[in-house]
Design a protein around this motif. Structure first.
Motif, PDB file in Angstrom:
ATOM      1  N   ILE A  24      -0.042  30.241  36.835  1.00 47.86           N
ATOM      2  CA  ILE A  24      -1.063  31.102  37.444  1.00 47.86           C
ATOM      3  C   ILE A  24      -1.629  32.058  36.396  1.00 47.86           C
ATOM      4  O   ILE A  24      -2.834  32.307  36.346  1.00 47.86           O
ATOM      5  N   CYS A  25      -0.748  32.602  35.599  1.00 46.58           N
ATOM      6  CA  CYS A  25      -1.144  33.481  34.486  1.00 46.58           C
ATOM      7  C   CYS A  25      -0.275  33.146  33.291  1.00 46.58           C
ATOM      8  O   CYS A  25       0.895  32.788  33.449  1.00 46.58           O
ATOM      9  N   ARG A  26      -0.844  33.281  32.123  1.00 43.07           N
ATOM     10  CA  ARG A  26      -0.033  33.156  30.921  1.00 43.07           C
ATOM     11  C   ARG A  26       0.768  34.441  30.726  1.00 43.07           C
ATOM     12  O   ARG A  26       0.398  35.486  31.225  1.00 43.07           O
ATOM     13  N   GLU A  27       1.880  34.323  30.001  1.00 45.35           N
ATOM     14  CA  GLU A  27       2.660  35.512  29.671  1.00 45.35           C
ATOM     15  C   GLU A  27       1.757  36.488  28.916  1.00 45.35           C
ATOM     16  O   GLU A  27       1.177  36.148  27.887  1.00 45.35           O
ATOM     17  N   GLY A  28       1.591  37.677  29.451  1.00 48.29           N
ATOM     18  CA  GLY A  28       0.702  38.656  28.842  1.00 48.29           C
ATOM     19  C   GLY A  28       0.376  39.765  29.815  1.00 48.29           C
ATOM     20  O   GLY A  28       1.052  39.935  30.840  1.00 48.29           O
TER      21      GLY A  28
ATOM     22  N   ALA B 198      -2.018  40.339  32.084  1.00 44.65           N
ATOM     23  CA  ALA B 198      -2.318  40.024  33.484  1.00 44.65           C
ATOM     24  C   ALA B 198      -1.042  39.735  34.270  1.00 44.65           C
ATOM     25  O   ALA B 198      -0.874  40.181  35.410  1.00 44.65           O
ATOM     26  N   THR B 199      -0.143  38.982  33.673  1.00 43.50           N
ATOM     27  CA  THR B 199       1.141  38.678  34.321  1.00 43.50           C
ATOM     28  C   THR B 199       1.954  39.933  34.535  1.00 43.50           C
ATOM     29  O   THR B 199       2.540  40.142  35.607  1.00 43.50           O
ATOM     30  N   HIS B 200       1.996  40.801  33.533  1.00 41.13           N
ATOM     31  CA  HIS B 200       2.784  42.030  33.633  1.00 41.13           C
ATOM     32  C   HIS B 200       2.228  42.950  34.719  1.00 41.13           C
ATOM     33  O   HIS B 200       2.988  43.546  35.487  1.00 41.13           O
ATOM     34  N   VAL B 201       0.905  43.084  34.791  1.00 39.99           N
ATOM     35  CA  VAL B 201       0.289  43.944  35.812  1.00 39.99           C
ATOM     36  C   VAL B 201       0.525  43.369  37.206  1.00 39.99           C
ATOM     37  O   VAL B 201       0.900  44.089  38.141  1.00 39.99           O
ATOM     38  N   GLY B 202       0.306  42.079  37.386  1.00 41.25           N
ATOM     39  CA  GLY B 202       0.503  41.452  38.689  1.00 41.25           C
ATOM     40  C   GLY B 202       1.934  41.572  39.176  1.00 41.25           C
ATOM     41  O   GLY B 202       2.184  41.935  40.340  1.00 41.25           O
ATOM     42  N   ALA B 203       2.889  41.290  38.302  1.00 39.84           N
ATOM     43  CA  ALA B 203       4.303  41.393  38.665  1.00 39.84           C
ATOM     44  C   ALA B 203       4.682  42.843  38.958  1.00 39.84           C
ATOM     45  O   ALA B 203       5.484  43.121  39.858  1.00 39.84           O
ATOM     46  N   SER B 204       4.091  43.784  38.231  1.00 34.81           N
ATOM     47  CA  SER B 204       4.374  45.211  38.443  1.00 34.81           C
ATOM     48  C   SER B 204       3.907  45.674  39.820  1.00 34.81           C
ATOM     49  O   SER B 204       4.595  46.444  40.499  1.00 34.81           O
ATOM     50  N   LEU B 205       2.731  45.238  40.244  1.00 34.56           N
ATOM     51  CA  LEU B 205       2.196  45.633  41.546  1.00 34.56           C
ATOM     52  C   LEU B 205       3.074  45.116  42.687  1.00 34.56           C
ATOM     53  O   LEU B 205       3.346  45.839  43.651  1.00 34.56           O
ATOM     54  N   VAL B 206       3.513  43.878  42.575  1.00 36.07           N
ATOM     55  CA  VAL B 206       4.411  43.322  43.590  1.00 36.07           C
ATOM     56  C   VAL B 206       5.716  44.107  43.616  1.00 36.07           C
ATOM     57  O   VAL B 206       6.237  44.462  44.690  1.00 36.07           O
ATOM     58  N   ALA B 207       6.266  44.413  42.447  1.00 38.09           N
ATOM     59  CA  ALA B 207       7.517  45.155  42.352  1.00 38.09           C
ATOM     60  C   ALA B 207       7.380  46.551  42.952  1.00 38.09           C
ATOM     61  O   ALA B 207       8.279  47.039  43.648  1.00 38.09           O
ATOM     62  N   GLY B 208       6.252  47.205  42.708  1.00 36.21           N
ATOM     63  CA  GLY B 208       6.028  48.542  43.250  1.00 36.21           C
ATOM     64  C   GLY B 208       5.963  48.552  44.761  1.00 36.21           C
ATOM     65  O   GLY B 208       6.511  49.444  45.423  1.00 36.21           O
ATOM     66  N   PHE B 209       5.307  47.541  45.350  1.00 35.65           N
ATOM     67  CA  PHE B 209       5.199  47.459  46.806  1.00 35.65           C
ATOM     68  C   PHE B 209       6.562  47.213  47.445  1.00 35.65           C
ATOM     69  O   PHE B 209       6.951  47.890  48.404  1.00 35.65           O
ATOM     70  N   VAL B 210       7.312  46.275  46.929  1.00 33.91           N
ATOM     71  CA  VAL B 210       8.628  45.954  47.484  1.00 33.91           C
ATOM     72  C   VAL B 210       9.565  47.158  47.371  1.00 33.91           C
ATOM     73  O   VAL B 210      10.285  47.494  48.328  1.00 33.91           O
ATOM     74  N   ALA B 211       9.555  47.828  46.241  1.00 34.90           N
ATOM     75  CA  ALA B 211      10.418  48.995  46.051  1.00 34.90           C
ATOM     76  C   ALA B 211      10.042  50.121  47.011  1.00 34.90           C
ATOM     77  O   ALA B 211      10.920  50.832  47.527  1.00 34.90           O
ATOM     78  N   SER B 212       8.757  50.310  47.275  1.00 31.35           N
ATOM     79  CA  SER B 212       8.299  51.364  48.192  1.00 31.35           C
ATOM     80  C   SER B 212       8.781  51.120  49.612  1.00 31.35           C
ATOM     81  O   SER B 212       9.294  52.020  50.280  1.00 31.35           O
ATOM     82  N   VAL B 213       8.611  49.895  50.082  1.00 32.69           N
ATOM     83  CA  VAL B 213       9.028  49.552  51.446  1.00 32.69           C
ATOM     84  C   VAL B 213      10.537  49.714  51.601  1.00 32.69           C
ATOM     85  O   VAL B 213      11.022  50.256  52.611  1.00 32.69           O
ATOM     86  N   ALA B 214      11.278  49.268  50.616  1.00 38.81           N
ATOM     87  CA  ALA B 214      12.732  49.291  50.713  1.00 38.81           C
ATOM     88  C   ALA B 214      13.325  50.688  50.616  1.00 38.81           C
ATOM     89  O   ALA B 214      14.341  50.991  51.245  1.00 38.81           O
ATOM     90  N   SER B 215      12.687  51.566  49.856  1.00 39.33           N
ATOM     91  CA  SER B 215      13.328  52.841  49.522  1.00 39.33           C
ATOM     92  C   SER B 215      12.848  54.051  50.310  1.00 39.33           C
ATOM     93  O   SER B 215      13.512  55.091  50.314  1.00 39.33           O
ATOM     94  N   ASN B 216      11.701  53.976  50.980  1.00 41.91           N
ATOM     95  CA  ASN B 216      11.114  55.182  51.563  1.00 41.91           C
ATOM     96  C   ASN B 216      12.038  55.931  52.536  1.00 41.91           C
ATOM     97  O   ASN B 216      12.153  57.159  52.451  1.00 41.91           O
ATOM     98  N   PRO B 217      12.726  55.259  53.479  1.00 39.07           N
ATOM     99  CA  PRO B 217      13.606  56.005  54.388  1.00 39.07           C
ATOM    100  C   PRO B 217      14.690  56.790  53.663  1.00 39.07           C
ATOM    101  O   PRO B 217      14.957  57.958  53.982  1.00 39.07           O
ATOM    102  N   VAL B 218      15.315  56.163  52.675  1.00 39.41           N
ATOM    103  CA  VAL B 218      16.362  56.857  51.924  1.00 39.41           C
ATOM    104  C   VAL B 218      15.761  57.976  51.093  1.00 39.41           C
ATOM    105  O   VAL B 218      16.374  59.034  50.897  1.00 39.41           O
ATOM    106  N   ASP B 219      14.543  57.781  50.619  1.00 41.04           N
ATOM    107  CA  ASP B 219      13.869  58.798  49.816  1.00 41.04           C
ATOM    108  C   ASP B 219      13.580  60.049  50.643  1.00 41.04           C
ATOM    109  O   ASP B 219      13.724  61.180  50.170  1.00 41.04           O
ATOM    110  N   VAL B 220      13.169  59.864  51.902  1.00 44.98           N
ATOM    111  CA  VAL B 220      12.926  60.993  52.790  1.00 44.98           C
ATOM    112  C   VAL B 220      14.209  61.799  52.990  1.00 44.98           C
ATOM    113  O   VAL B 220      14.224  63.035  52.899  1.00 44.98           O
TER     114      VAL B 220
END
Length: 301
Positions: A207-211, A213-235
């Motif tokens: 889908i993307c070469r290592e570089g 675009a790949t780093h940004v796309g993977a980062s956005l997915v990681a940020g969303f998953v971490a937000s959903v998982a952690s928000n209750p404990v963060d509060v």
């Protein structure tokens, strides 16, 4: 060399934490409990207030400088917490890596459950190391929300740590360490595992070469998953850290969660989710893109 992972992770985290600090401050302000003297109407209005409104209110009442309240504590926290968690994550992956697939690839040759376990361990240890800076950060970010006569007016992270230890005892620097460690384990495992897997998926499927675009796309997915998982404990973490010594409002993490849900409803555990997400997404992008660049610079050391 083992030291490189700690240096790379710490440097990238400090850059990311500094750049996204105003978003983190807005998130903390939204997660703090309603002030004791607020009327039911004011409390209801506060619960509906969005991150943009909170940011504008901070600017109007406290000035632009207030958006960077506690930034010295944020830098110290990243230097302790994220340096430890990112360095340990790579060290644990290296120790557990299965050489049967591709010895040169740090991600493709390690099972996803092992990456997740490495994140849990690294996040928990990192949080324990960085908890004092986290307490100082929450206190400094929330200070402007207190009535004038209750404000602590810390001069910086050093002053905050010294005064908390002197006035409330050294143990107070580990206030809220339970939910902090829980949150860090969840965030680190979810964020780093998701980033590794997303990067592997994007590059492996062509889908993307290592570089970039790949780093940004993977980062956005990681940020969303971490937000959903952690928000209750963060509060819960934020609320427990915001109180001073001798305040018996919460007897523990579970008590804080129960009181929050009873008093404000279950969705109170997702208060500040939008600023959490709007902070986690750019934080993850800056963190991982910077980390990849630093790794490229230090690859020959």
């Amino acid at each position: 060399m083992g030291w490189k992972a700690f240096v790379e992770g710490g440097a990238a985290s400090i850059v990311a934490g500094s750049m996204t600090h105003p978003l983190d401050l807005i998130k903390v302000r939204m997660q703090l409990p309603i002030a004791a003297g607020d009327s039911p109407v004011a409390a209801a209005a506060a619960a509906r207030t969005g991150p943009l409104s909170v940011g504008i209110r901070v600017l109007q009442k406290e000035g632009a400088k207030a958006l960077f309240s506690g930034v010295s504590a944020a830098i110290l926290r990243q230097g302790l917490y994220s340096t430890t968690r990112l360095g340990l994550y790579d060290a644990i992956k290296e120790a557990w890596r299965e050489k049967r697939l591709d010895p040169s690839n740090a991600d493709l040759d390690l099972a996803v459950h092992k990456k997740f376990a490495a994140g849990l361990i690294a996040g928990g240890i990192g949080a324990a190391v960085g908890n004092p800076a986290d307490v100082a950060l929450v206190r400094m970010q929330g200070d402007g929300r207190l009535p004038v006569w209750q404000r602590r007016r810390y001069l910086g992270v050093g002053d905050a740590l010294a005064r908390i230890a002197r006035q409330e005892g050294v143990g107070s620097l580990w206030t809220g360490s339970g939910p902090t460690i829980q949150r860090a384990m969840i965030v680190t495992a979810a964020q780093l595992t998701t980033y590794d897997q997303s990067k592997e998926f994007l590059a492996g499927r062509g889908i993307c070469r290592e570089g970039l675009a790949t780093h940004v796309g993977a980062s956005l997915v990681a940020g969303f998953v971490a937000s959903v998982a952690s928000n209750p404990v963060d509060v819960i973490k934020t609320r427990m850290m915001s109180v001073g010594a001798g305040d018996a409002r919460y007897s523990g993490s579970l008590d804080c969660a129960i009181k929050t849900v009873r008093g404000e409803g279950a969705m109170a555990l997702y208060r500040g989710f939008l600023p959490t997400l709007t902070r986690q997404a750019p934080f993850s992008v800056v963190l991982f893109v910077t980390l990849e660049q630093i790794k490229a610079i230090l690859k020959d050391f």
